[in-house]
Every structure is written in structure tokens, then in C-alpha cells.
Design a protein around this motif. Sequence first.
Motif, PDB file in Angstrom:
ATOM      1  N   ALA A 184       0.843  -1.208   0.000  1.00 32.78           N
ATOM      2  CA  ALA A 184       0.000   0.000   0.000  1.00 32.78           C
ATOM      3  C   ALA A 184       0.880   1.260   0.000  1.00 32.78           C
ATOM      4  O   ALA A 184       0.569   2.249  -0.661  1.00 32.78           O
ATOM      5  N   ARG A 185       2.008   1.199   0.710  1.00 29.26           N
ATOM      6  CA  ARG A 185       2.914   2.366   0.708  1.00 29.26           C
ATOM      7  C   ARG A 185       3.532   2.573  -0.666  1.00 29.26           C
ATOM      8  O   ARG A 185       3.611   3.695  -1.165  1.00 29.26           O
ATOM      9  N   PHE A 186       4.001   1.485  -1.276  1.00 27.79           N
ATOM     10  CA  PHE A 186       4.549   1.598  -2.638  1.00 27.79           C
ATOM     11  C   PHE A 186       3.484   2.170  -3.572  1.00 27.79           C
ATOM     12  O   PHE A 186       3.741   3.014  -4.411  1.00 27.79           O
ATOM     13  N   ASP A 187       2.260   1.672  -3.372  1.00 29.58           N
ATOM     14  CA  ASP A 187       1.199   2.072  -4.296  1.00 29.58           C
ATOM     15  C   ASP A 187       0.725   3.504  -4.058  1.00 29.58           C
ATOM     16  O   ASP A 187       0.080   4.083  -4.923  1.00 29.58           O
ATOM     17  N   SER A 188       1.073   4.087  -2.902  1.00 30.47           N
ATOM     18  CA  SER A 188       0.731   5.500  -2.707  1.00 30.47           C
ATOM     19  C   SER A 188       1.544   6.354  -3.689  1.00 30.47           C
ATOM     20  O   SER A 188       1.179   7.485  -3.983  1.00 30.47           O
ATOM     21  N   VAL A 189       2.640   5.803  -4.221  1.00 32.76           N
ATOM     22  CA  VAL A 189       3.426   6.510  -5.237  1.00 32.76           C
ATOM     23  C   VAL A 189       3.073   6.005  -6.643  1.00 32.76           C
ATOM     24  O   VAL A 189       2.830   6.786  -7.552  1.00 32.76           O
ATOM     25  N   LEU A 190       3.038   4.671  -6.793  1.00 34.44           N
ATOM     26  CA  LEU A 190       2.883   4.102  -8.145  1.00 34.44           C
ATOM     27  C   LEU A 190       1.428   4.123  -8.619  1.00 34.44           C
ATOM     28  O   LEU A 190       1.149   4.373  -9.777  1.00 34.44           O
ATOM     29  N   ASN A 191       0.538   3.772  -7.707  1.00 32.73           N
ATOM     30  CA  ASN A 191      -0.903   3.740  -8.001  1.00 32.73           C
ATOM     31  C   ASN A 191      -1.264   2.853  -9.184  1.00 32.73           C
ATOM     32  O   ASN A 191      -1.914   3.297 -10.141  1.00 32.73           O
ATOM     33  N   ILE A 192      -0.859   1.577  -9.113  1.00 32.85           N
ATOM     34  CA  ILE A 192      -1.177   0.633 -10.189  1.00 32.85           C
ATOM     35  C   ILE A 192      -1.873  -0.624  -9.672  1.00 32.85           C
ATOM     36  O   ILE A 192      -2.301  -1.453 -10.467  1.00 32.85           O
ATOM     37  N   PHE A 193      -1.956  -0.779  -8.352  1.00 35.70           N
ATOM     38  CA  PHE A 193      -2.508  -2.025  -7.830  1.00 35.70           C
ATOM     39  C   PHE A 193      -4.040  -2.042  -7.795  1.00 35.70           C
ATOM     40  O   PHE A 193      -4.639  -3.089  -7.621  1.00 35.70           O
ATOM     41  N   GLY A 194      -4.672  -0.887  -7.932  1.00 40.47           N
ATOM     42  CA  GLY A 194      -6.134  -0.842  -7.870  1.00 40.47           C
ATOM     43  C   GLY A 194      -6.609  -0.999  -6.430  1.00 40.47           C
ATOM     44  O   GLY A 194      -5.818  -1.062  -5.501  1.00 40.47           O
ATOM     45  N   GLN A 195      -7.925  -1.067  -6.269  1.00 42.32           N
ATOM     46  CA  GLN A 195      -8.497  -1.192  -4.927  1.00 42.32           C
ATOM     47  C   GLN A 195      -8.164  -2.563  -4.344  1.00 42.32           C
ATOM     48  O   GLN A 195      -8.276  -3.560  -5.048  1.00 42.32           O
ATOM     49  N   PRO A 196      -7.787  -2.621  -3.058  1.00 38.86           N
ATOM     50  CA  PRO A 196      -7.624  -3.943  -2.449  1.00 38.86           C
ATOM     51  C   PRO A 196      -8.949  -4.682  -2.505  1.00 38.86           C
ATOM     52  O   PRO A 196     -10.005  -4.071  -2.431  1.00 38.86           O
ATOM     53  N   ARG A 197      -8.859  -6.011  -2.674  1.00 43.21           N
ATOM     54  CA  ARG A 197     -10.110  -6.770  -2.668  1.00 43.21           C
ATOM     55  C   ARG A 197     -10.622  -6.837  -1.250  1.00 43.21           C
ATOM     56  O   ARG A 197      -9.877  -7.098  -0.324  1.00 43.21           O
ATOM     57  N   ARG A 198     -11.899  -6.613  -1.070  1.00 45.49           N
ATOM     58  CA  ARG A 198     -12.447  -6.749   0.269  1.00 45.49           C
ATOM     59  C   ARG A 198     -13.238  -8.055   0.289  1.00 45.49           C
ATOM     60  O   ARG A 198     -13.546  -8.623  -0.751  1.00 45.49           O
ATOM     61  N   GLU A 199     -13.569  -8.464   1.478  1.00 45.04           N
ATOM     62  CA  GLU A 199     -14.372  -9.677   1.589  1.00 45.04           C
ATOM     63  C   GLU A 199     -15.725  -9.451   0.948  1.00 45.04           C
ATOM     64  O   GLU A 199     -16.303  -8.368   1.063  1.00 45.04           O
ATOM     65  N   MET A 200     -16.243 -10.460   0.265  1.00 44.48           N
ATOM     66  CA  MET A 200     -17.565 -10.309  -0.345  1.00 44.48           C
ATOM     67  C   MET A 200     -18.622 -10.339   0.752  1.00 44.48           C
ATOM     68  O   MET A 200     -18.507 -11.083   1.730  1.00 44.48           O
ATOM     69  N   LEU A 201     -19.641  -9.511   0.557  1.00 50.94           N
ATOM     70  CA  LEU A 201     -20.741  -9.499   1.512  1.00 50.94           C
ATOM     71  C   LEU A 201     -21.633 -10.713   1.272  1.00 50.94           C
ATOM     72  O   LEU A 201     -21.702 -11.228   0.154  1.00 50.94           O
ATOM     73  N   ASP A 202     -22.339 -11.140   2.308  1.00 53.73           N
ATOM     74  CA  ASP A 202     -23.217 -12.309   2.175  1.00 53.73           C
ATOM     75  C   ASP A 202     -24.216 -12.114   1.032  1.00 53.73           C
ATOM     76  O   ASP A 202     -24.474 -13.031   0.253  1.00 53.73           O
ATOM     77  N   ALA A 203     -24.771 -10.895   0.944  1.00 51.08           N
ATOM     78  CA  ALA A 203     -25.790 -10.631  -0.083  1.00 51.08           C
ATOM     79  C   ALA A 203     -25.201 -10.757  -1.491  1.00 51.08           C
ATOM     80  O   ALA A 203     -25.851 -11.240  -2.415  1.00 51.08           O
ATOM     81  N   GLU A 204     -23.933 -10.319  -1.651  1.00 49.81           N
ATOM     82  CA  GLU A 204     -23.287 -10.413  -2.968  1.00 49.81           C
ATOM     83  C   GLU A 204     -23.074 -11.882  -3.338  1.00 49.81           C
ATOM     84  O   GLU A 204     -23.266 -12.290  -4.483  1.00 49.81           O
ATOM     85  N   ILE A 205     -22.704 -12.672  -2.335  1.00 43.99           N
ATOM     86  CA  ILE A 205     -22.484 -14.106  -2.587  1.00 43.99           C
ATOM     87  C   ILE A 205     -23.811 -14.753  -2.976  1.00 43.99           C
ATOM     88  O   ILE A 205     -23.889 -15.498  -3.965  1.00 43.99           O
ATOM     89  N   GLN A 206     -24.853 -14.434  -2.213  1.00 48.38           N
ATOM     90  CA  GLN A 206     -26.156 -15.051  -2.486  1.00 48.38           C
ATOM     91  C   GLN A 206     -26.642 -14.680  -3.889  1.00 48.38           C
ATOM     92  O   GLN A 206     -27.174 -15.519  -4.609  1.00 48.38           O
ATOM     93  N   ALA A 207     -26.417 -13.428  -4.299  1.00 49.50           N
ATOM     94  CA  ALA A 207     -26.867 -12.995  -5.631  1.00 49.50           C
ATOM     95  C   ALA A 207     -26.180 -13.819  -6.717  1.00 49.50           C
ATOM     96  O   ALA A 207     -26.811 -14.236  -7.698  1.00 49.50           O
ATOM     97  N   LEU A 208     -24.884 -14.078  -6.541  1.00 47.77           N
ATOM     98  CA  LEU A 208     -24.161 -14.877  -7.539  1.00 47.77           C
ATOM     99  C   LEU A 208     -24.651 -16.332  -7.531  1.00 47.77           C
ATOM    100  O   LEU A 208     -24.761 -16.969  -8.580  1.00 47.77           O
ATOM    101  N   ILE A 209     -24.963 -16.844  -6.344  1.00 52.52           N
ATOM    102  CA  ILE A 209     -25.470 -18.219  -6.264  1.00 52.52           C
ATOM    103  C   ILE A 209     -26.821 -18.321  -6.974  1.00 52.52           C
ATOM    104  O   ILE A 209     -27.066 -19.266  -7.741  1.00 52.52           O
ATOM    105  N   ASP A 210     -27.670 -17.314  -6.771  1.00 51.52           N
ATOM    106  CA  ASP A 210     -28.972 -17.308  -7.462  1.00 51.52           C
ATOM    107  C   ASP A 210     -28.784 -17.268  -8.973  1.00 51.52           C
ATOM    108  O   ASP A 210     -29.458 -17.967  -9.722  1.00 51.52           O
ATOM    109  N   GLU A 211     -27.831 -16.438  -9.389  1.00 55.02           N
ATOM    110  CA  GLU A 211     -27.583 -16.336 -10.833  1.00 55.02           C
ATOM    111  C   GLU A 211     -27.092 -17.684 -11.381  1.00 55.02           C
ATOM    112  O   GLU A 211     -27.446 -18.100 -12.477  1.00 55.02           O
ATOM    113  N   ARG A 212     -26.297 -18.381 -10.576  1.00 53.30           N
ATOM    114  CA  ARG A 212     -25.775 -19.682 -11.015  1.00 53.30           C
ATOM    115  C   ARG A 212     -26.929 -20.681 -11.147  1.00 53.30           C
ATOM    116  O   ARG A 212     -26.983 -21.443 -12.125  1.00 53.30           O
TER     117      ARG A 212
END
Length: 466
Positions: free
Chosen positions: A400-428
Amino acid sequence: MLKFQNTLTGQLEEFRPMREGEVRMYNCGPTVWDFAHIGNFRTSIFVDILRRYLIFKGYKVTHVTNITDVDDRIIQMAGQEGVSLDEYTAPYLEAFWQDFDALGCQRPEIAPRATQHIAEMEQIVKALTERGCAYESEGSYYFRITSFPEYGKLSKINFAGNIAGASERVDTDKYDKEDARDFVLWKAQKFADEPAWPTALGHGRPGWHIECSAMSMKYLGETFDIHCGGVDLIFPHHENEIAQSEGATGKPFVNYWLHGEHLKINGESMSKSKGNYYTFRDLKRQGFTPAAIRYALFSAPYRKQINFTIDGLRGHEKTVAGLQDFRARLEEARTEPGSNPSMRAAAARALEEFTNGLDDDLNTSVALAAVHNLSREVNTALDNHGLRADDQRDLLALIARFDSVLNIFGQPRREMLDAEIQALIDERQDARHRRDFARGDEIRGELAARGIILEDTRDGVRWKRR
Ligand code: AMP
Ligand code: ZN
């Protein structure tokens, strides 16, 4: 110790700001007569890496980038379209900031527009005239080069001969000057339909160079730390800025001058007039990501040439994806408590290489090599279960410190919320009912990559986090 190659002295010099812990810097911004090309953005990104690295080092930064929203091209184009200058430039100004933001550049603290600083320019022309450094001729004002013996100190051009280029970038106007080398400060209005401002100098418009002297000194003071731009601006633009500013104040204008090399295509500078350019929009439409374009534009140090190719950009696309995958893998790794001394040593080495590289006149190649070496070592440790929880946390913070200069890593992945997981399961489930098993498998894969495991049971689908 942070060092810059200073165009003014021709030396690699230790950077010492005028005020402890504070940096005041300026760069010549876009002329908003058309969409900027990625060559222009190479310069924006070089300046962005500079400002971000100064902040990384703990400096408080005040950064000014001007907007040139009046010049002969803009006047001509607005005239052809029958609109005001503001109406003509508004969409290009907006597009500039959109691309600038998308390329991950931090906005400067102040972004003044030339047309809103006519009074400040008028003041400088008046001061120059009073000091004998400027004169009026047919309603226009010129800088008298013979009044400033140091003229040429930035570009190291010997002005004993006849230099006509000093006048203006696009000097199509014929005005009467005492000396062919004198350059215009203020242009008298010649035709009634020409845009003009009423001032004590008469009706007219500013020359290009005076804008930067007026806007930089207004917001940063008569002497400030750093001035940047592309190499094409050393002469005449920056040489003229020095003459005007020092002529008017009698004080040194800028301590460190940093100039970025051009982005080339087939060995030639990318430029609108040659037609050999890409805009950021062109490349985005072709499916390239902003992070890879940014990476391509700072992959070599700012004073080195970069030859742009689409094949090269494809390579950068893979490189950036590899780095982003590496961080995601590090985030998602399940680790045992404690720390591994070899990982701590690798992190310390990477930080040292990164700062040594950027301290050396912003050597981005060395800084990137430090990041790549670290990712290789950590990936190997992950393969061999050699990474512990403390290492994982410290390495993510370091990236994150390196990326404060380079800015190429994008947003860190966060944990998926339960609702987001359920939506993908429904779609499947839907996909499976449609017998679209390919999509179903794709969703299962997507979830697995984010650490979610599916279990098909008689009572439906259950999921759990890995
Ligand atoms: P302009 O909009 O032409 O005033 O240019 C804005 C900035 O882009 C200036 O700092 C120029 O030096 C810079 N620039 C123009 N062409 C290139 C190029 N091919 N590569 C890098 N920088 C460029
Ligand atoms: Zn400028």
C-alpha cells in the motif's frame, strides 16, 4: 537522500526545499484546444510520481498546474465554430480532468486558468516596463532580451547569434520589435472580433509565457522550489518565464527545474501536428486498462525516452495483472501466527531499493524492479507455506505504501458481503436451469477465486468461506 537532475545547473543535486518540510511546485498544464494525447499524460504522470513521492517522504506539497485556455489555436477554433472561448474549451477541459483522474493522477492543490488571471499578468508587464525590461510597440508589449544578460542560462543556448525562435510557440502575428529575439508579453487587439481584455496596457490578450510567470508566482511566491514540464518547454517557454519573472522581481524564480523526455512513436515525438498519437480514450476503447497505460508511461525514468507500441502495452497489461493477482493472493492467503525472518528481510530490502531508486532523480525502473523482486520472493514463500500472519499484514501495508506513489494495484479486494455471494449463487442456479452450464461453472470459479466454496446439497446450495 533525495536528488534531482536540475536542468538549470546541469547537475544531480540534493533536494533542499526553501522551507523545511514543505515543497512548492509548478508544472505547465494543458492547452485545452483538443483532447490531450498520452504523450501529454506521460508528463502529467511524471509530475504525479514526483508529487506522490514528496508526500511519501513526508513533505507538505503545494502543487500548481495551470490551464492554458487562451492562445492563437483556441481563438482560431472558437472563431471557426462561432462560440466563445469558454464554450469552446469547456469540453476539452472536462475531458482532460476525466482522463487525468482515470490515469490515477492526484489533482494539484490549485489549477488556475489563464483567462482568470489577466490582472496578474498586467501587473508583471507593468513592472517589467517600469524596470526597462519591456517596451510597448503598436499597442503590444515585448520583453527586451538585452535587459536580461542571463538570458539562456536554462537552455544553455548561446544567444550571440540571431535566434528567432524566442518569440512565441505559434508566432503567426507580425509585430514590430526592437530586436528579433524579443518575445511578446501582451498582444494588442488587431481586429474587432478578436477576444480581448480591457487593461491599462490597452485592449488585448496575454502572450503564452507570461501566463505561467503570473500564475506560479501568485500561488507559490516569487521564488519557489520546483518547476516541471516536458523537454520541449525548456526553450523558449521556460527560458522566457525566467526572464520575465526575474526581470520583474529581481529575485531567483525557481531553484530546481525538472524536464521530462517525450513519449515517442517510431523514434518521433508523439504530437497532434504529426498525427502520430493515441489518446487515453482510444486505448481504453481498445480494452486497455488505465493501470497498464499508467505503468507504460512511467516504466522508464522521466528523463529517458519511451517508445510507445501497442505490443509493449499488451506486455504491460500482463505485468500489471500479475502484480494485482499477487496482491490478491497475499490478501487471501491463510497463514499461521508469527513471522518468518526471511520475509521480514525481503520486505526491508524492497523498501530500501524502492526509496534508493526514487531518491536517485525518481528512477522508476529501479523502484519497479524492487516491487517485482518482492512479488517473486513472496509468491515463492506462498507456494512453500513460508509466510506467517505478521508477514502478511506487514507486506500488505508495504505494498500500500509503494502504491501511494505508483498507483497501479487498484483497490484492495475486500471480503464479499453475504448478499453479494447469495446474488451470484442465485444467478448460477438460473444459469443451470437454462442449461447454461458454462456460465454456472464460471460463477463457481469466480466465487472460488474469492475464497467461497459451494456445496450442492439436496436442500439447495450451501456456501462457506475458505
Ligand atoms: P501542451 O498541451 O502542448 O501545452 O502540452 C502539455 C504538456 O505536455 C507539456 O508539459 C509538454 O511538454 C508535454 N508534452 C507534449 N508532447 C509530449 C510528448 N510527446 N511526450 C511527453 N510530453 C509531452
Ligand atoms: Zn508554462
